[in-house]
Design an enzyme around this catalytic site. Structure first.
Site, PDB file in Angstrom:
ATOM      1  N   GLY A 237      -8.807  61.560  11.283  1.00 46.96           N
ATOM      2  CA  GLY A 237      -7.442  61.308  11.729  1.00 46.96           C
ATOM      3  C   GLY A 237      -7.412  60.330  12.869  1.00 46.96           C
ATOM      4  O   GLY A 237      -7.440  60.713  14.026  1.00 46.96           O
TER       5      GLY A 237
ATOM      6  N   SER B 118     -15.165  68.142  14.569  1.00 45.92           N
ATOM      7  CA  SER B 118     -13.784  68.338  14.123  1.00 45.92           C
ATOM      8  C   SER B 118     -13.130  66.996  13.841  1.00 45.92           C
ATOM      9  O   SER B 118     -13.493  65.981  14.447  1.00 45.92           O
ATOM     10  CB  SER B 118     -12.971  69.064  15.201  1.00 45.92           C
ATOM     11  OG  SER B 118     -12.657  68.169  16.269  1.00 45.92           O
ATOM     12  N   ASP B 119     -12.171  66.981  12.924  1.00 46.60           N
ATOM     13  CA  ASP B 119     -11.305  65.814  12.828  1.00 46.60           C
ATOM     14  C   ASP B 119     -10.550  65.722  14.150  1.00 46.60           C
ATOM     15  O   ASP B 119     -10.440  66.705  14.901  1.00 46.60           O
ATOM     16  CB  ASP B 119     -10.342  65.939  11.639  1.00 46.60           C
ATOM     17  CG  ASP B 119      -9.857  64.587  11.147  1.00 46.60           C
ATOM     18  OD1 ASP B 119      -9.893  63.624  11.930  1.00 46.60           O
ATOM     19  OD2 ASP B 119      -9.432  64.493  10.000  1.00 46.60           O
ATOM     20  N   CYS B 120     -10.028  64.546  14.458  1.00 43.62           N
ATOM     21  CA  CYS B 120      -9.540  64.307  15.812  1.00 43.62           C
ATOM     22  C   CYS B 120      -8.349  65.198  16.172  1.00 43.62           C
ATOM     23  O   CYS B 120      -7.311  65.156  15.500  1.00 43.62           O
ATOM     24  CB  CYS B 120      -9.225  62.834  16.003  1.00 43.62           C
ATOM     25  SG  CYS B 120     -10.742  61.874  16.077  1.00 43.62           S
TER      26      CYS B 120
ATOM     27  N   SER C  54      -8.273  68.390  15.873  1.00 46.07           N
ATOM     28  CA  SER C  54      -8.099  69.525  14.964  1.00 46.07           C
ATOM     29  C   SER C  54      -8.024  70.863  15.700  1.00 46.07           C
ATOM     30  O   SER C  54      -7.290  71.762  15.281  1.00 46.07           O
ATOM     31  CB  SER C  54      -9.255  69.585  13.953  1.00 46.07           C
ATOM     32  OG  SER C  54      -9.075  68.658  12.930  1.00 46.07           O
TER      33      SER C  54
END
Length: 777
Positions: free
Chosen positions: A2, A302-304, A306
């Site tokens: 992201g 983690s996705d940014c 998240s």
């Protein structure tokens, strides 16, 4: 990944002009940027560092990591849980930025990478969906190797990091998904082969040491992530309801292949929930599967934002401290964002997470940096120390970008007019909103390319051209039909280059329908009607369109899908249209009719059809309805034929142990593990297929081996067992060999996620060839 977090809501779909302006602005601003790499343990500059065990390259990596962790305070440890990892000056450790991207070339997305006057651009390969259409595993790996070489070169001059959050290996489940362009398509086997191939290309060192990394790759977005923003349903709050069968049969295989086959250094968990749990806070998915079952040798990121999302958007925990603790305890090692840096110490003080869990997380992070040589002193004295600006955008790298585009381009229709003859075509009308684009060709998660060759430039390099956009952009509300039809009526042939761009399909932007945007359909139809000579339709897009009108229009002589073909897209398009290259790409995803998306909600994650409510299922493996074009479709300028040289057996009898339950009761299937799989004659066999090029030109052909299992456990109607790419001269033939292990390759996943071998008739097919195989006990 992201790149635009829910907190900042940055819009990456800016106009090409503005984006290029900003890039050039960055050039001038960063031309005097740091020209040395970031690294720890600079013993030459500070001899006292040699006393630290973590700087001692003679020790085992695990011992070095343990020594480093033991020297850190709690606050220092927490600083290594986030992507902008704080340095520790007293230990000679500089700040390190973990976030860089390399989806199809070194990217400027993410703060870890920059371009400058020293390195103004990097090789921009085709967007992944087009590379996948080549079905060429050696190409996947070759591209990864070039990208990692350019990344290391940029690291050595202080412009890039060593950790790259690529590739995206999610399944392209729904044709409306804006990020399908980033993926290898809808098939688990192709996606798995792409995943492991590209990862190996990025990571493997020339020395062959499996414990060393050239750069660190990351497979994302784990898992069942493929809804971004559809009719108000956003990825930040979407709960993907997935049954165990679909999870193990469709969504998980590419990630498993990344870890088990590719030895990837990282996996990124996604924004969405799966069955009510945020993926970044699910111990079963992280510690249980990635580490426990697959044995990840690396870190989970983690996705940014998240972790922030599961607290603020999903309200999964009551306090930020609980969100930090639940993520770390689940197995998360690194937070893209600042959330763990802000709330972990309070979580420790509240007794929600212990220091041992933090030590484990940062140990995984340090282990990865150790494998990269970050703690080995000056990189200039290491294996890739000689790489620099001269190794970026080399002629060989740029030629590979062109070759990747050539191999991926798919010829969908040809009434006989293609290839066009450069000697008989005196004037070529080039029309369409994507005919002279630059940035559109490189898709998203892009970097600044070495240079562009637009479709118009490629075509104009061969014959005399006239040009008109016809539409001001792909979503045009008014088309210049009069001007376009006049151009086509006066030319010997017409090439229409249409499709999509990031304003239509992108991260945070899913499509609503499968129709061509704006007035493009009208433009195509009217130009085809008025054209004097043959009309070639070129579609530049990530996802497919319902172009039934063009498929059935006798005035349209040829249709090409070119994905987003990268910096050299214009070269490849011209080479295919004029026959300098014989097209060999095959569709890596189904092209559905518009009626499909009118009755199928994007949020339904089920792969299999449901006759009780008319749900048609998804992808070629389960969907039996009409298609515009099917998975694997693709034509050539020559004709290939197949014949069986070595056929599989017609009968395989699995030998059961004396007390096996299926000896006394009727079974539809057997476990795909056990003595019956190992002790049976014929439990593995080879299929040899002779391929003949019966045409008058050289061609490259993809040989697919499919299987249709017995109707048991909701088995796929057919699925891909293997594929091989072969180059044949005119009238030449060769034999392609497939090895099939009965229990491994002919098994299916049952309703609870277990692999089963169906008893009864299995049908193997290669092209028009079909062979029946009966498995019994």
């Amino acid at each position: 990944m992201g790149s635009s977090s829910p907190l900042t809501r940055r819009n990456r779909a800016q106009s090409s002009v503005l984006s290029l302006f900003l890039v050039f602005l960055c050039f001038s601003a960063s031309s005097n940027a740091q020209s040395t790499p970031v690294f720890a343990c600079d013993v030459a500059g500070n001899s006292s560092l040699s006393a630290y065990g973590f700087c001692n390259t003679a020790l085992k990596i695990e011992a070095r990591v343990s020594d480093l962790v033991g020297r850190l305070t709690l606050q220092e440890k927490i600083g290594f849980l986030v992507n902008k990892a704080n340095g520790v000056t007293r230990l000679g450790i500089p700040t390190y930025e973990w976030w860089s991207e390399a989806l199809h070339g070194v990217s400027y997305i993410g703060p870890g990478t920059h371009f400058s006057g020293q390195v103004p651009g990097a090789t921009s390969f085709p967007q992944v969906i087009l590379t996948a259409a080549s079905f060429n595993v050696s190409l996947f790996q070759a591209i990864g190797k070039v990208v990692s070489t350019e990344a290391r070169a940029m690291y050595n001059v202080g412009l890039a990091g060593l950790t790259y959050w690529s590739p995206n290996v999610n399944i392209f489940r729904d044709p409306r998904w804006g990020r399908g362009q980033e993926t290898p398509g809808e098939d688990p086997l192709l996606s798995s082969k792409y995943a492991s191939g590209y990862v190996k290309g990025l990571q493997e060192t020339d020395g062959g040491d499996a414990n060393r990394l050239k750069v660190a790759a990351c497979c994302k977005h784990y898992t069942a992530y493929d809804v971004d923003n559809w009719k108000g349903v956003e990825r930040y709050s979407f709960n993907a309801v997935v049954n165990q069968q679909d999870m193990d049969d469709t969504y998980q295989p590419p990630f498993k292949s990344c870890v088990v086959d590719g030895n990837v250094a990282s996996v990124m968990c996604s924004y969405n929930q799966v069955n009510g749990k945020p993926t970044c806070a699910d111990p079963d998915l992280l510690s249980g599967v990635i580490r426990g079952e697959w044995k990840l040798n690396g870190y989970i990121v983690s996705d940014c934002d998240s972790v922030d999302v599961l607290y603020k958007n999903q309200h999964y925990t009551k306090t930020p401290e609980e969100a930090a603790a639940i993520s770390i305890n689940a197995g998360l090692d690194l937070n893209c964002g600042s959330f763990l840096g802000q709330h972990t110490e309070a979580a420790v003080n509240a007794g929600l997470v212990n220091v041992t869990a933090i030590d484990k997380a940062i140990s995984n992070n340090f282990l990865t940096l150790m494998r990269l040589g970050f703690f080995d002193g000056d990189p200039k004295k290491q294996m890739y120390g000689g790489l620099g600006a001269k190794d970026v955008c080399t002629p060989a790298n740029q030629e590979l970008a062109a070759e990747a585009a050539r191999q991926g381009i798919v010829l969908l229709k040809n009434t006989g007019s293609l290839p066009l003859s450069p000697t008989t075509i005196k004037t070529l009308a080039v029309i369409g909103p994507n005919a002279n684009v630059t940035k559109t060709m490189i898709g998203n998660y892009e970097g600044t390319p070495c240079k562009y060759t637009t479709p118009l430039q490629g075509l104009a390099g061969t014959v005399s051209t006239t040009y008109l956009p016809g539409c001001s952009n792909v979503a045009c509300t008014v088309a210049d039909v009069a001007g376009a039809t006049k151009l086509a009526a006066d030319a010997d042939a017409t090439v229409l280059i249409i499709g999509a761009d990031q304003s239509i399909e992108a991260e945070s932007r899913d499509r609503i329908d499968l129709n061509l945007p704006g007035k493009q359909q009208d433009l195509v139809t009217q130009v085809a009607k008025a054209a004097k000579g043959p009309v070639v339709l070129v579609i530049m897009s990530g996802g497919g369109f319902d172009i039934t009108f063009a498929k059935n229009d006798p005035k349209i002589a040829g249709i090409l899908w070119v994905g987003y073909p990268g910096e050299a897209g214009g070269i490849a398009i011209a080479d295919v249209i004029f026959g300098r290259y014989n097209p060999s790409g095959r569709l890596p995803m189904t092209w559905y009719p518009q009626s499909y998306v009118e009755k199928v909600p994007m949020t339904n994650m089920n792969m299999r059809p449901d006759t009780s409510n008319g749900y048609p299922g998804r992808t070629y493996r389960f969907y039996t309805g009409e298609t515009v074009y099917a998975f694997g479709d693709g034509l050539s300028y020559t004709k290939f034929s197949h014949s069986l040289v070595k056929a599989p057996p017609q009968l395989v009898s699995l030998r059961l142990e004396e007390n096996h339950v299926c000896r006394s009761s009727e079974c539809q299937s057997l476990d795909a593990l056990g003595p019956h799989c190992e002790n049976t004659v014929g439990s593995a066999f080879e299929v040899h297929v002779k391929v003949r090029n019966g045409g008058d030109r050289e061609g490259i052909h993809t040989v697919f081996l499919f299987t249709t299992p017995p109707v048991v456990h909701g088995a796929p109607r057919k699925h891909l067992l293997g594929f091989e790419k072969i180059r044949l001269g005119k009238m030449e033939e060769a034999v392609v060999k497939f090895k099939v292990e009965v229990c491994k390759d002919l098994s299916v996943v049952d309703e609870v996620g277990k692999r089963k071998i169906g008893l009864g008739q299995h049908l193997l097919h290669v092209g028009d060839l079909k062979h029946s195989l009966n498995i019994r006990i």
